[in-house]
Design an enzyme around this catalytic site. Structure first.
Site, mmCIF file in Angstrom:
data_model
loop_
_atom_site.group_PDB
_atom_site.id
_atom_site.type_symbol
_atom_site.label_atom_id
_atom_site.label_comp_id
_atom_site.label_asym_id
_atom_site.label_seq_id
_atom_site.Cartn_x
_atom_site.Cartn_y
_atom_site.Cartn_z
ATOM 1 N N HIS A 145 0.997 -1.209 -0.075
ATOM 2 C CA HIS A 145 0.152 -0.116 0.036
ATOM 3 C C HIS A 145 0.860 1.126 0.064
ATOM 4 O O HIS A 145 0.660 2.262 -0.691
ATOM 5 C CB HIS A 145 -0.842 -0.021 1.275
ATOM 6 C CG HIS A 145 -1.605 1.223 1.352
ATOM 7 N ND1 HIS A 145 -3.014 1.545 1.058
ATOM 8 C CD2 HIS A 145 -1.537 2.334 1.764
ATOM 9 C CE1 HIS A 145 -3.550 2.575 1.309
ATOM 10 N NE2 HIS A 145 -2.632 2.920 1.975
ATOM 11 N N GLU A 146 1.855 1.286 0.889
ATOM 12 C CA GLU A 146 2.606 2.592 1.001
ATOM 13 C C GLU A 146 3.493 2.531 -0.408
ATOM 14 O O GLU A 146 3.946 3.758 -0.709
ATOM 15 C CB GLU A 146 3.666 2.452 2.060
ATOM 16 C CG GLU A 146 3.165 2.331 3.428
ATOM 17 C CD GLU A 146 2.068 3.534 3.785
ATOM 18 O OE1 GLU A 146 2.047 4.534 3.096
ATOM 19 O OE2 GLU A 146 0.883 3.411 4.464
#
Length: 300
Positions: A145-146
């Site tokens: 996600h990051e």
């Protein structure tokens, strides 16, 4: 949430400092020497507004490291750090970006963030609380996600939006200050204290209201980063990570109100909803499930 709060806080401080500098240097007097010069004022505000946003962006990694106490992994000291670095390197390669810096910060919160001036000069950091609370597959989804935030250039896009917001906040604040000084206080000589005080207050109030726009953008980008995380780490793993966060979040007194897991804040009501940096976990999970149902080939 951490990267957004740090960026907005730095931007707010930089813009106020630039505004104060403009007052000291007499630039505001020059713009209003012969009445209010709207064209010149707009150009002035754009230069300072975008300047403040991009100065904040340039400082984002440094500020995040200092504020959060991030320890960048230059040389992995144990199996966990090696796994973190190897996972981010693999995901960055899949996403088509340069290897980000990888770091860990000491916090009981289950949290992670990505920041940096460009997609190829980013930082991905996770909390020690996340490493303790999550399985490897769940943590891998959080990292994905990051990394997706970095690959999508979310911080750069945020800076552009913040630059536009800064421009109009400074522009409208100075019009308000001019009106108070000349129309209400009847000051006909230069700028009185009314202009400075009214402009300063208006910048703070308008800046807080304008943050609603920035928060809306932040919420929209979370859905895209979730989809990117699902593509890199698997949809089921991304959903499992969000469900783990939801379970942690729902435990009584599990986390402080200000910083919820994965950047989730607890703000309620209409104002709380408008000022949230992230959508609700329920909405994010539902969006991933709907995307997989609509076209399972989009994510694995």
């Amino acid at each position: 949430m951490k990267r957004i709060v740090l960026f907005l806080g730095t931007n707010f401080a930089v813009v106020l400092l630039l505004s104060f500098t403009a007052q000291v240097l007499g630039l505001n007097r020059w713009l209003t020497a012969n009445g209010l010069n709207f064209g010149g004022l707009l150009v002035f505000c754009a230069l300072f507004g975008f300047g403040g946003a991009f100065i904040s962006l340039a400082m984002s990694k440094f500020m995040a490291k200092r504020a959060m106490g991030v320890q960048v992994i230059d040389s992995p000291r144990d199996a966990t750090e090696r796994w973190l670095v190897d996972t981010v390197r693999r995901q960055a390669g899949q996403a088509g970006i340069e290897m980000p810096e990888v770091g860990v910060f000491d916090s009981p919160e289950v949290n992670a963030f990505a920041t940096g001036m460009s997609r190829n000069a980013s930082l991905v950091a996770v909390s020690t609380g996340l490493l303790r609370a999550m399985s490897r597959t769940e943590a891998e989804a959080v990292l994905a996600h990051e990394v997706s935030h970095a690959a999508n250039g979310d911080m750069v896009t945020l800076a552009l939006i913040q630059g536009v917001v800064n421009t109009f906040v400074m522009f409208l604040a100075r019009i308000f200050g001019y009106a108070v000084d000349r129309v209400i206080l009847k000051n006909e000589r230069g700028h009185g204290i009314g202009f400075f005080a009214a402009t300063f207050v208006a910048e703070i109030v308008l800046g807080l209201l304008a943050s609603i726009i920035v928060m809306w953008f932040s919420r929209r980008r979370e859905f895209r980063a979730d989809a990117g995380g699902a593509s890199l780490a698997g949809r089921d793993n991304m959903i499992a990570a969000l469900e783990r966060l939801k379970a942690t979040y729902e435990q009584p007194n599990a986390l402080p109100d200000g910083m919820k897991a994965f950047g989730i804040s607890s703000g309620g009501g209409l104002l709380g909803g408008l000022l949230r940096t992230h959508p609700s976990l329920e909405d994010r999970i539902a969006a991933l499930r709907a995307a997989g149902t609509a076209n399972p080939g989009l994510v694995r």
